[in-house]
Design a protein around this motif. Structure first.
Motif, PDB file in Angstrom:
ATOM      1  N   PHE A   1       0.597  -1.105  -0.282  1.00 42.24           N
ATOM      2  CA  PHE A   1       0.068   0.086   0.802  1.00 42.24           C
ATOM      3  C   PHE A   1       1.049   1.160   0.020  1.00 42.24           C
ATOM      4  CE2 PHE A   1      -3.254  -3.262   1.058  1.00 42.24           C
ATOM      5  CZ  PHE A   1      -4.458  -2.635   0.758  1.00 42.24           C
ATOM      6  N   GLU A   2       0.863   1.976  -1.314  1.00 37.90           N
ATOM      7  CA  GLU A   2       1.457   3.436  -1.277  1.00 37.90           C
ATOM      8  C   GLU A   2       1.537   4.308  -0.382  1.00 37.90           C
ATOM      9  OE1 GLU A   2       3.644   5.945  -4.712  1.00 37.90           O
ATOM     10  OE2 GLU A   2       1.321   5.536  -4.626  1.00 37.90           O
TER      11      GLU A   2
ATOM     12  N   ALA B   1      -0.115   7.630   1.214  1.00 38.18           N
ATOM     13  CA  ALA B   1       0.108   9.304   0.692  1.00 38.18           C
ATOM     14  C   ALA B   1       1.460   9.821   0.679  1.00 38.18           C
ATOM     15  CB  ALA B   1      -1.383   9.728   1.930  1.00 38.18           C
TER      16      ALA B   1
ATOM     17  N   VAL C   1      -1.026  -1.171  -4.628  1.00 35.62           N
ATOM     18  CA  VAL C   1      -1.981  -0.422  -4.422  1.00 35.62           C
ATOM     19  C   VAL C   1      -1.668   0.671  -4.335  1.00 35.62           C
ATOM     20  CG1 VAL C   1      -3.917  -0.347  -3.257  1.00 35.62           C
ATOM     21  CG2 VAL C   1      -3.120  -2.760  -3.018  1.00 35.62           C
TER      22      VAL C   1
ATOM     23  N   SER D   1      -1.476   4.722  -3.891  1.00 36.64           N
ATOM     24  CA  SER D   1      -2.055   5.897  -3.613  1.00 36.64           C
ATOM     25  C   SER D   1      -3.545   7.085  -4.390  1.00 36.64           C
ATOM     26  CB  SER D   1      -0.777   7.244  -3.230  1.00 36.64           C
ATOM     27  OG  SER D   1      -1.848   8.459  -2.245  1.00 36.64           O
ATOM     28  N   SER D   2      -4.232   7.526  -4.206  1.00 35.28           N
ATOM     29  CA  SER D   2      -5.155   7.655  -4.937  1.00 35.28           C
ATOM     30  C   SER D   2      -5.657   8.396  -4.482  1.00 35.28           C
ATOM     31  CB  SER D   2      -6.370   6.727  -4.425  1.00 35.28           C
ATOM     32  OG  SER D   2      -7.453   7.155  -5.617  1.00 35.28           O
TER      33      SER D   2
ATOM     34  N   PHE E   1      -8.946   8.021  -0.211  1.00 34.59           N
ATOM     35  CA  PHE E   1      -8.757   7.052  -0.066  1.00 34.59           C
ATOM     36  C   PHE E   1      -9.562   5.766  -0.037  1.00 34.59           C
ATOM     37  CE2 PHE E   1      -8.450   5.458   4.667  1.00 34.59           C
ATOM     38  CZ  PHE E   1      -6.895   5.079   4.807  1.00 34.59           C
TER      39      PHE E   1
ATOM     40  N   ARG F   1     -11.857   4.623  -2.332  1.00 35.96           N
ATOM     41  CA  ARG F   1     -11.405   3.812  -3.878  1.00 35.96           C
ATOM     42  C   ARG F   1      -9.953   3.205  -3.098  1.00 35.96           C
ATOM     43  NH1 ARG F   1     -13.582   8.025  -6.669  1.00 35.96           N
ATOM     44  NH2 ARG F   1     -11.973   8.602  -6.824  1.00 35.96           N
ATOM     45  N   LYS F   2      -8.547   3.906  -3.018  1.00 31.94           N
ATOM     46  CA  LYS F   2      -7.432   2.746  -2.318  1.00 31.94           C
ATOM     47  C   LYS F   2      -8.278   1.656  -2.232  1.00 31.94           C
ATOM     48  CE  LYS F   2      -3.339   3.036  -0.230  1.00 31.94           C
ATOM     49  NZ  LYS F   2      -2.254   4.195   0.026  1.00 31.94           N
TER      50      LYS F   2
ATOM     51  N   GLY G   1      -7.320  -1.902  -2.746  1.00 37.83           N
ATOM     52  CA  GLY G   1      -6.532  -2.852  -2.140  1.00 37.83           C
ATOM     53  C   GLY G   1      -7.275  -4.255  -0.842  1.00 37.83           C
TER      54      GLY G   1
END
Length: 195
Positions: A124-125, A127, A168, A170-171, A174, A176-177, A181
């Motif tokens: 998970f990238e 933010a 996954v 960053s978007s 949050f 949607r991310k 994920g």
């Protein structure tokens, strides 16, 4: 299925890992066992952070061993469940104030041994990697967005070497991310259950 799968969910601070895992645990209930993040267990138990190199190394060695012990406890306690780990044993390498060879010498292991502990890695990238705020409800997190971005790069460099690495990003959203994920975690688990 006796511990057929062990997945690590990792990434820089403020990536949404813990949020996604909490929602995923609620969805799958007793099909999975979520191994808690060792650093959070340690720091919420009263250990304080330090800028002293010797103390940092001792803390990281403790987190490394605690992570492995938490995985072993969950594996023994829930032998029929899939193990999903909130971070893994190699995360400490990104926080280590020395060389990679020094880290593995101090923890008495190798990169190959540690990466082989996990069947898949879902990253998970943070933010912070996109310059966004990483505020959270985790009282033991103290990294700035800039520090989170640097840790994200270091962690991605380490974990992307795993043959089953899933990213996954960053978007703007949050939610949607997190949904992406959770779908990624679910797809990885379904893939391994078919094998």
């Amino acid at each position: 299925m006796r511990n057929k799968l062990k997945v690590v969910v990792t990434g820089g601070p403020g990536g949404g890992k813990t949020t996604a895992l909490d929602l995923f645990r609620r969805e799958l209930g007793d099909q999975i066992a979520v191994v808690p993040e060792a650093a959070t267990v340690l720091f919420s138990g009263g250990v304080t952070r330090s800028d002293d190199i010797a103390v940092i190394k001792t803390i990281q060695k403790t987190i490394f061993q605690l992570q492995k012990n938490l995985e072993d406890i969950n594996k023994a306690h829930f032998p029929d469940r899939l193990l999903v780990c909130d971070r893994g044993s190699l995360d400490g390498l990104a926080y280590w104030p020395g060389t990679e060879s020094d880290f593995f010498n101090e923890v008495n292991s190798t990169f190959e041994e540690e990466i082989a502990r996990y069947d898949a890695v879902i990253f998970f990238e943070s933010a912070g990697a996109k310059g966004r705020d990483i505020s959270s409800n985790n009282p033991v997190r103290n990294e700035s967005s800039e520090q989170a971005a640097q840790l994200d790069i270091a962690l991605q460099k380490i974990w992307s070497q795993h043959p089953n690495f899933y990213f996954v990003g960053s978007s703007e959203s949050f939610v949607r991310k997190i949904m992406f994920g959770i779908m990624t975690i679910e797809n990885v688990i379904n893939q391994y259950q078919r094998e």
